[in-house]
Design an enzyme around this catalytic site. Structure first.
Site, PDB file in Angstrom:
ATOM      1  N   LYS A  49       0.753  -1.184   0.104  1.00 36.80           N
ATOM      2  CA  LYS A  49      -0.027   0.145   0.063  1.00 36.80           C
ATOM      3  C   LYS A  49       0.778   1.256  -0.078  1.00 36.80           C
ATOM      4  O   LYS A  49       1.899   1.424   0.722  1.00 36.80           O
ATOM      5  CB  LYS A  49      -0.744  -0.105   1.471  1.00 36.80           C
ATOM      6  CG  LYS A  49      -1.932   0.922   1.270  1.00 36.80           C
ATOM      7  CD  LYS A  49      -2.854   0.764   2.696  1.00 36.80           C
ATOM      8  CE  LYS A  49      -3.992   1.698   2.805  1.00 36.80           C
ATOM      9  NZ  LYS A  49      -4.840   1.487   3.974  1.00 36.80           N
ATOM     10  N   SER A  59      -9.633   1.185   3.109  1.00 38.07           N
ATOM     11  CA  SER A  59      -8.806   2.012   2.179  1.00 38.07           C
ATOM     12  C   SER A  59      -7.781   1.366   1.669  1.00 38.07           C
ATOM     13  O   SER A  59      -7.197   1.572   0.488  1.00 38.07           O
ATOM     14  CB  SER A  59      -7.901   3.004   3.095  1.00 38.07           C
ATOM     15  OG  SER A  59      -7.393   2.444   4.133  1.00 38.07           O
ATOM     16  N   SER A  64      -9.560  -1.106   7.314  1.00 38.55           N
ATOM     17  CA  SER A  64      -8.928  -0.987   6.009  1.00 38.55           C
ATOM     18  C   SER A  64      -8.269  -2.141   5.518  1.00 38.55           C
ATOM     19  O   SER A  64      -8.037  -2.082   4.196  1.00 38.55           O
ATOM     20  CB  SER A  64      -8.251   0.360   5.958  1.00 38.55           C
ATOM     21  OG  SER A  64      -9.169   1.612   6.005  1.00 38.55           O
TER      22      SER A  64
END
Lengths: 492, 101
Positions: free
Chosen positions: A75, A150, A174
């Site tokens: 990420k 997310s 997330s």
């Protein structure tokens, strides 16, 4: 796509060339990325150079590590020296990390090939990746829908079969929510089990890094690699963590609570059906499953206000460092204060600005006790109720997300509707507990027909190995999860 | 609860520049969100110790020694467009009547 453990075993045995693994992963990325937009940046040369170096290590007879040759995507809020670190924000456009995070160091030391930076909601604030300043990612099962967030880029990359493993970060759901929406496994460790060194801070008392994997057994393998003490993060716990990969994947006699407090009208009926079937699978394998009457986790349904007040307050403080002085672009004003206001006002996106406003309000004089302090008190009640439940049970089970993957744009005009995506994942975050989402089938009817559903398992603090072993046992009892067309499998 | 004065004050504290339109939207949205959150006010929390951190156990202390950041100054300065002669260029702060203490 081979699992991470198969790749690593074959590379270690000299049966599989890491250069071939990297080449294949890059070619899957080229073919599938246009459909899902999972990535913000891919440094191909770096991947190939590292794969070649690894091949030489194997050739020399050195042990290439537990993740030898496994392509892992990170990420874009986890630092790798020299690579992008946008956190999905314009305010970090062009920024390159000057040092490497603890988790990336650990992955590289075990022979993983870091392949690309994945998309996310700006500063990890969101449940759909639609808050990314660089365009939303799409769900590999249906590209008109969101992958969740997310860590949506990481989940879409794994769900589309580009890489077997990606890392995400979680503050309120997330990792697990996008994993559930993309039909893959996602694990949030106990708070303090994985170092946050090199993670862009959002809510420091909640943030944890964890794996998103195509196979449940790989989540345990990756957790074992990234977990452990690190003096560079003062909140990272001392001592050893029990191995999750070596923990016995046996559910015989395991006491699992299914709390009624986790189910309200917002939870889709077809999601509940898949979760009930999952409980039957575990029961069949010897687990003792018990529905726990409403009231035992009475404060868990208040997790949304508690979570948004606490995390936004922490974010308001953490994000004060982004003022155009030391990082990224600067929007000049007439005075220093005007420059701060212009840079932050124009380069943060709307959701980040909203949360900074909410958090600053909750911490401000006159409002602090009624909002921030009150939220922390209710957080204590939530944690106590979990502790009491774990005196009788080994695990808590629930759906991961109240619903399946929703359509792009469906919730963007209503911030509170988007916040409700965290309803079932925020409780474990507030209490600092380990929790996994493991695929448990597809919704058969209703608005999420044909889309994946995630089973959430929560353990007591420090029981990460037990949570992951149960996920592994569940997947071996139920069989490999359904895969979408893009993954290369067939949807049931 | 949320009015233009509150938004102006909070935006000032947060050093966020909001356009007049955005200030208006912020009032409506924050008000709406906080109305949903008002349910917390009904919870009995007398004598409950606030929980700022989920884990009570001690973390991993660093050794009591001076660590030198491994990257040279130039590397860090190269991350901003506003470096000059080994310094970070910022606006002047003295004589700036708008600056807050």
């Amino acid at each position: 796509m081979l699992s991470a453990s198969s790749i690593a075993n074959r590379v270690r045995a000299g049966e599989l060339d890491p250069v071939a693994v990297a080449t294949e992963a890059l070619s899957r990325l080229d073919a599938r990325e246009p459909a899902v937009h999972a990535y913000l940046h891919v440094d191909r040369e770096d991947v190939m150079q590292r794969a070649e170096a690894l091949a030489q290590r194997v050739h020399r007879g050195d042990d290439p590590g537990r993740l030898a040759g496994v392509p892992v995507s990170l990420k874009d809020n986890i630092a790798v020296k020299g690579q992008t670190l946008t956190a999905g924000s314009r305010i970090l456009e062009g920024y390159r990390a000057p040092y490497t995070s603890h988790v990336a160091e650990r992955l590289q030391a075990e022979g993983a090939l870091l392949l690309g930076r994945t998309n996310l909601d700006e500063f990890a604030m969101g449940a759909s990746t639609e808050n990314s300043a660089y365009g939303a990612s799409r769900n590999p099962w249906d590209t008109s829908r969101v992958p969740g967030g997310s860590s949506g880029g990481s989940a879409a990359a794994v769900g589309a079969g580009i890489v077997p493993v990606a890392l995400g970060s979680e503050t309120g759901g997330s990792i697990r929510q996008p994993a559930a929406l993309c039909g893959v496994t996602g694990f949030k460790p106990t708070y303090g089990h994985v170092s946050r060194y090199g993670l862009v801070a959002f809510g420091s008392s909640l943030d944890q890094i964890g794996p998103i994997t195509a196979h449940a057994e790989d989540a345990a393998l990756v957790y074992d690699v990234i977990a452990g003490a690190d003096p560079r993060d003062s909140t990272c716990l001392r001592g050893e963590r029990p191995s999750a990969a070596r923990a016995k994947a046996d559910v015989e006699g395991l006491r699992i609570a299914v709390p009624e407090d986790f189910v309200d009208d917002s939870v889709d009926a077809h999601v509940l059906m898949r979760v009930s079937e999952a409980m039957a699978v575990l029961e069949e394998a010897g687990a003792i499953v018990k529905v726990v009457e409403r009231g035992r986790l009475a404060h868990a349904p208040l997790s949304i206000p508690v979570y948004y007040l606490v995390s936004s307050s922490e974010a308001a403080a953490n994000l004060s460092r982004f003022d155009g002085m030391r990082y990224g672009p600067r929007h000049e004003g007439d005075t220093l204060l005007d420059t701060y206001r212009a840079t932050r006002g124009e380069l943060f996106g709307p959701e980040v600005r909203r949360r900074i406003m909410l958090g600053t309000f909750a911490l401000s004089a006159g409002y602090h006790d009624a909002w921030y302090r009150k939220a922390l008190q209710v957080r204590r009640l939530i944690q106590r109720e979990f502790e009491a439940l774990f005196e009788e049970f080994d695990l808590v089970a629930a759906p991961t997300s109240p619903f399946g993957a929703f359509s792009m744009g469906e919730k963007t005009d209503d911030p509170y509707a988007m916040y409700l995506c965290d309803l079932l994942t925020a409780p474990a975050c507030l209490a600092g507990l380990p929790s996994v989402s493991v695929p448990c089938g597809l919704s058969k009817r209703g608005p999420y027909k044909g889309l994946p559903v995630g089973l959430q398992l929560i353990g007591a603090a420090g029981e990460d190995h037990r949570v992951l072993a149960t996920a592994r046992a569940f997947e071996s009892e139920r069989g490999e999860p359904e895969r979408c067309e893009l993954f290369g499998g067939s949807a049931a | 609860m949320i009015d233009p004065d509150v938004v102006r004050r909070v935006a000032g504290l947060a050093r966020l520049g909001l356009s007049p339109e955005e200030s208006e939207t912020t009032i409506t949205q924050l008000q709406g969100i906080l109305e949903h959150f008002e349910v917390l006010g009904e919870v009995e929390t007398e004598g409950v110790e606030p929980l700022a951190h989920a884990v009570d156990e001690p973390g991993t202390p660093g050794a009591d020694e001076i660590l030198v950041f491994p990257e040279p100054q130039d590397t860090l300065l190269s991350l901003t467009e506003h470096a000059r002669e080994g310094f970070l260029v910022v606006q002047r702060i003295l004589g700036d009547s708008d600056a807050e203490g």
